[in-house]
Motif scaffolding. Sequence first.
Motif: not given
Length: 309
Positions: A8, A11-12, A15, A63, A66-67, A69-71, A73-74
């Motif tokens: 997390r 990711l932040r 972002e 990158t 991130y692409e 892991m962001v999915r 984590v969501e």
Amino acid sequence: MDNLTAVRTFLRVVETGSFARAADTLQLPRNTVTKLVQQLEAHLRIKLLNRTTRRVSPTSDGTAYYERMVRLVEEWDEVEDELARARSHPRGRLRVDMGTTVASLLLIPSLAAFHARYPDVQIDIGASDRPVDLVGERVDCVIRAGTVTDPSLIARQLGSLPQVVCASPAYLAAHGVPTHPSDLEDGHTLIRYVFAGSNRFQPLVLARGDETVEVKGRHFVSVNESGALLSAALAGLGVMHSPAFISGRHVDSGALIPLLDGWRGPDVPLHIIYPANRHLSARVRVFVDWMIELFRASPYTLPPGPPRA
């Protein structure tokens, strides 16, 4: 390292483009944010971020990470939100099995209150005194009196059931009123309860002070269902020994007369039971909690605790 917290944090940082801004939004010290990302890179053995004095940007590996892991984590957050909503607003089918008199005298008269609180829970009630295979019959939980010794089951005590000996006025007019348990051995008829699935009678053991008497007696009729036990007593077929909640309303009305004042049998614990290896769903949890509330409010049951002898 807490991997989820580190992910997390990474990711932040991506972002916001800054360790400082990420720290502000996460309400963490900046050095903690930096340390978490460094630990994540060490764990993955790749470089995730390019750092300059002016900005932070993901590497090519960063990158791609991130692409993905962001999915994930969501999705993680969505699952947790759904579970939280399920806990506060349980829904679905709940299959419960219990004795007929527990269902008809205790549960069903109060079930409208449960429905008002949890309108999306559908309850399918199996009402019988027979043993139930929870796994084989796909039952979520059962409510049963007595001790639970099966280690594959979890039992939570709902309360204890005090026992009462009683008979109808017509029966007592014909046979007299017993004043001692031994009186039931001669000149009286018992209504015997047979445990369903066996030929074993429920014992009638009464105590007063240091004196304990086990009554054998003779019987004209035996039954293996508690509703039939009550019907036989109301019909004047003999002396009944049963939980107070079964006879209580009829004792209050005068249709049954309590006997042997000062003598009592052991209280019987009542449990809600479910398999130890089964996840306890939100609908089962709220049903258990509600049942405990119900039993605590009942004048015919005692709160959870060790049964009194």
